[in-house]
Design an enzyme around this catalytic site. Structure first.
Site, PDB file in Angstrom:
ATOM      1  N   GLY A  51       0.818  -1.211   0.000  1.00 21.09           N
ATOM      2  CA  GLY A  51       0.000   0.000   0.000  1.00 21.09           C
ATOM      3  C   GLY A  51       0.855   1.266   0.000  1.00 21.09           C
ATOM      4  O   GLY A  51       0.436   2.303  -0.521  1.00 21.09           O
TER       5      GLY A  51
ATOM      6  N   ASN B  37       4.549  -6.103  -2.805  1.00 23.81           N
ATOM      7  CA  ASN B  37       5.029  -7.418  -2.348  1.00 23.81           C
ATOM      8  C   ASN B  37       3.898  -8.353  -1.930  1.00 23.81           C
ATOM      9  O   ASN B  37       4.132  -9.345  -1.227  1.00 23.81           O
ATOM     10  CB  ASN B  37       6.006  -7.224  -1.174  1.00 23.81           C
ATOM     11  CG  ASN B  37       5.356  -6.546   0.027  1.00 23.81           C
ATOM     12  OD1 ASN B  37       4.461  -5.723  -0.144  1.00 23.81           O
ATOM     13  ND2 ASN B  37       5.779  -6.880   1.221  1.00 23.81           N
ATOM     14  N   GLU B  38       2.665  -8.057  -2.375  1.00 28.43           N
ATOM     15  CA  GLU B  38       1.501  -8.810  -1.884  1.00 28.43           C
ATOM     16  C   GLU B  38       1.654 -10.319  -1.982  1.00 28.43           C
ATOM     17  O   GLU B  38       1.286 -11.043  -1.061  1.00 28.43           O
ATOM     18  CB  GLU B  38       0.230  -8.380  -2.648  1.00 28.43           C
ATOM     19  CG  GLU B  38      -0.425  -7.126  -2.100  1.00 28.43           C
ATOM     20  CD  GLU B  38       0.222  -5.845  -2.594  1.00 28.43           C
ATOM     21  OE1 GLU B  38       1.285  -5.914  -3.240  1.00 28.43           O
ATOM     22  OE2 GLU B  38      -0.337  -4.774  -2.325  1.00 28.43           O
TER      23      GLU B  38
HETATM   24  C1  LIG Z   1      -8.735 -13.718  -9.130  1.00 27.05           C
HETATM   25  C2  LIG Z   1      -8.215 -12.380  -8.729  1.00 27.05           C
HETATM   26  C3  LIG Z   1      -7.934 -12.342  -7.237  1.00 27.05           C
HETATM   27  C4  LIG Z   1      -7.697 -10.910  -6.787  1.00 27.05           C
HETATM   28  C5  LIG Z   1      -7.891 -10.796  -5.294  1.00 27.05           C
HETATM   29  C6  LIG Z   1      -7.702  -9.406  -4.789  1.00 27.05           C
HETATM   30  C7  LIG Z   1      -8.400  -9.259  -3.433  1.00 27.05           C
HETATM   31  C8  LIG Z   1      -7.658  -8.363  -2.497  1.00 27.05           C
HETATM   32  C9  LIG Z   1      -6.571  -9.077  -1.749  1.00 27.05           C
HETATM   33  C10 LIG Z   1      -5.988  -8.283  -0.656  1.00 27.05           C
HETATM   34  C11 LIG Z   1      -5.164  -7.169  -1.119  1.00 27.05           C
HETATM   35  C12 LIG Z   1      -4.565  -6.422  -0.007  1.00 27.05           C
HETATM   36  C13 LIG Z   1      -3.559  -5.431  -0.474  1.00 27.05           C
HETATM   37  C14 LIG Z   1      -2.561  -5.238   0.601  1.00 27.05           C
HETATM   38  C15 LIG Z   1      -1.766  -4.216   0.656  1.00 27.05           C
HETATM   39  C16 LIG Z   1      -0.822  -4.027   1.774  1.00 27.05           C
HETATM   40  O1  LIG Z   1      -0.352  -2.940   1.946  1.00 27.05           O
HETATM   41  S1  LIG Z   1      -0.428  -5.334   2.779  1.00 27.05           S
HETATM   42  C17 LIG Z   1       0.835  -4.745   3.872  1.00 27.05           C
HETATM   43  C18 LIG Z   1       2.180  -5.025   3.298  1.00 27.05           C
HETATM   44  N1  LIG Z   1       3.208  -4.489   4.156  1.00 27.05           N
HETATM   45  C19 LIG Z   1       4.303  -5.162   4.424  1.00 27.05           C
HETATM   46  O2  LIG Z   1       4.529  -6.265   3.971  1.00 27.05           O
HETATM   47  C20 LIG Z   1       5.274  -4.464   5.334  1.00 27.05           C
HETATM   48  C21 LIG Z   1       5.601  -5.287   6.523  1.00 27.05           C
HETATM   49  N2  LIG Z   1       6.532  -4.588   7.369  1.00 27.05           N
HETATM   50  C22 LIG Z   1       7.852  -4.584   7.139  1.00 27.05           C
HETATM   51  O3  LIG Z   1       8.373  -5.163   6.205  1.00 27.05           O
HETATM   52  C23 LIG Z   1       8.680  -3.809   8.124  1.00 27.05           C
HETATM   53  O4  LIG Z   1       7.920  -3.585   9.287  1.00 27.05           O
HETATM   54  C24 LIG Z   1       9.182  -2.456   7.576  1.00 27.05           C
HETATM   55  C25 LIG Z   1       8.049  -1.606   7.004  1.00 27.05           C
HETATM   56  C26 LIG Z   1      10.237  -2.717   6.501  1.00 27.05           C
HETATM   57  C27 LIG Z   1       9.832  -1.653   8.712  1.00 27.05           C
HETATM   58  O5  LIG Z   1      10.812  -2.447   9.330  1.00 27.05           O
HETATM   59  P1  LIG Z   1      11.372  -2.039  10.770  1.00 27.05           P
HETATM   60  O6  LIG Z   1      11.717  -0.605  10.796  1.00 27.05           O
HETATM   61  O7  LIG Z   1      12.437  -3.033  11.106  1.00 27.05           O
HETATM   62  O8  LIG Z   1      10.116  -2.165  11.744  1.00 27.05           O
HETATM   63  P2  LIG Z   1       9.465  -3.506  12.319  1.00 27.05           P
HETATM   64  O9  LIG Z   1      10.095  -3.823  13.631  1.00 27.05           O
HETATM   65  O10 LIG Z   1       9.467  -4.583  11.299  1.00 27.05           O
HETATM   66  O11 LIG Z   1       7.944  -3.056  12.514  1.00 27.05           O
HETATM   67  C28 LIG Z   1       7.532  -2.272  13.652  1.00 27.05           C
HETATM   68  C29 LIG Z   1       6.163  -2.751  14.097  1.00 27.05           C
HETATM   69  O12 LIG Z   1       5.193  -2.470  13.062  1.00 27.05           O
HETATM   70  C30 LIG Z   1       4.511  -3.681  12.694  1.00 27.05           C
HETATM   71  N3  LIG Z   1       4.153  -3.591  11.286  1.00 27.05           N
HETATM   72  C31 LIG Z   1       4.976  -3.369  10.268  1.00 27.05           C
HETATM   73  N4  LIG Z   1       4.290  -3.294   9.130  1.00 27.05           N
HETATM   74  C32 LIG Z   1       2.993  -3.465   9.448  1.00 27.05           C
HETATM   75  C33 LIG Z   1       1.789  -3.469   8.692  1.00 27.05           C
HETATM   76  N5  LIG Z   1       1.782  -3.293   7.368  1.00 27.05           N
HETATM   77  N6  LIG Z   1       0.631  -3.666   9.349  1.00 27.05           N
HETATM   78  C34 LIG Z   1       0.602  -3.833  10.684  1.00 27.05           C
HETATM   79  N7  LIG Z   1       1.714  -3.833  11.472  1.00 27.05           N
HETATM   80  C35 LIG Z   1       2.886  -3.641  10.841  1.00 27.05           C
HETATM   81  C36 LIG Z   1       5.524  -4.768  13.008  1.00 27.05           C
HETATM   82  O13 LIG Z   1       4.915  -6.022  13.144  1.00 27.05           O
HETATM   83  C37 LIG Z   1       6.093  -4.243  14.323  1.00 27.05           C
HETATM   84  O14 LIG Z   1       5.116  -4.456  15.338  1.00 27.05           O
HETATM   85  P3  LIG Z   1       5.502  -4.731  16.851  1.00 27.05           P
HETATM   86  O15 LIG Z   1       6.308  -6.006  16.828  1.00 27.05           O
HETATM   87  O16 LIG Z   1       4.214  -4.886  17.556  1.00 27.05           O
HETATM   88  O17 LIG Z   1       6.310  -3.543  17.298  1.00 27.05           O
END
Ligand SMILES: CCCCCCCCCCCCC/C=C/C(=O)SCCNC(=O)CCNC(=O)[C@H](O)C(C)(C)COP(=O)(O)OP(=O)(O)OC[C@H]1O[C@@H](n2cnc3c(N)ncnc32)[C@H](O)[C@@H]1OP(=O)(O)O
Length: 208
Positions: free
Chosen positions: A60, A83-84
């Protein structure tokens, strides 16, 4: 309008994964409608929109950046991309449409299947961002670029932007409710919930 983040190192971590995990169908539909409206307003904005990408920008976050008119990203360790598939979910058609409009069909096909996250230099090489500069220069670079864009007569720029983006905006506008319902059904599938649970666990494990 400049999109930037107050969180050091993170432009946007994408959608709140916890909102998609073990939620109710009603809450999922409301969540998705809010996202649809935010995106329709951003992508359809008459304003000049620029992304100051001073940190990671997955999923997102990448959609937000791609929906702007211009993107400046900090060089270094940060990554950007849709990266979904790595989470076991699928980028919705309107995420895909925006990426197609940004980097073209071949790169989008690869990027989406692999759930690729690119470094700033890689993103620059495929046109996913427009400029890469040192972190401290991201905001001054955006401000400088904004001055160029502001030189263009506003009405001519807005008509051009609107006509370029109309088809993609209309595609979602015409099926918002169907799309929201589809999201709620898809995200609550057992297999998708299992993948999300594993991904959340891997994020927490990385931290410990
Ligand atoms: C037939 C056709 C079919 C079609 C079907 C379509 C239907 C629809 C399907 C659904 C589509 C959905 C689309 C989705 C979109 C999205 O955006 S999904 C989210 C993707 N995001 C990620 O993958 C990011 C994940 N996070 C990270 O990689 C890292 O956190 C970071 C951003 C690189 C930062 O790293 P760093 O600084 O080391 O921090 P962290 O320690 O990792 O994170 C801190 C805390 O935040 C939490 N967190 C991180 N990202 C998220 C998030 N996106 N949502 C919620 N929480 C998140 C992480 O867990 C840590 O939490 P605590 O441990 O509690 O501190």
């Amino acid at each position: 309008m400049v999109l930037a983040s107050a969180a050091p190192g993170i432009f946007s971590a994408g959608l709140d994964i916890l909102e998609m995990y073990q939620s109710t169908p009603e809450r999922c539909v409301a969540f998705w409608r809010a996202l649809q409206d935010a995106w329709l307003n951003l992508y359809g904005s008459r304003l000049i929109t620029m992304a100051a990408i001073e940190g990671h920008s997955p999923a997102g976050g990448c959609l937000l950046a791609m929906s702007c008119d211009y993107r400046v990203m900090a060089e270094g360790k940060f990554q950007i991309g849709l990266n979904e598939t790595k989470l076991g979910i699928v980028a919705p058609f309107w995420f895909t449409d925006v990426m197609l409009n940004t980097i073209g069909h071949r790169e989008t096909e690869k990027a989406l299947q692999l759930g690729a996250l690119y470094s700033a230099q890689q993103a620059l090489s495929i046109g996913l961002v427009d400029k890469v500069v040192p972190l401290a220069e991201v905001m001054p670079t955006v401000e400088g670029e904004l001055k160029n864009w502001l030189q263009i007569p506003a009405a001519a720029r807005v008509i051009t932007k609107t006509s370029m983006r109309k088809a993609v905006l209309d595609r979602l506008r015409s099926q918002k409710e169907k799309d929201a319902q589809f999201f709620a059904d898809f995200i609550n599938r057992d297999s998708v919930q299992k993948s999300l649970g594993m991904y959340i666990a891997s994020l927490q494990k990385k931290k410990n």
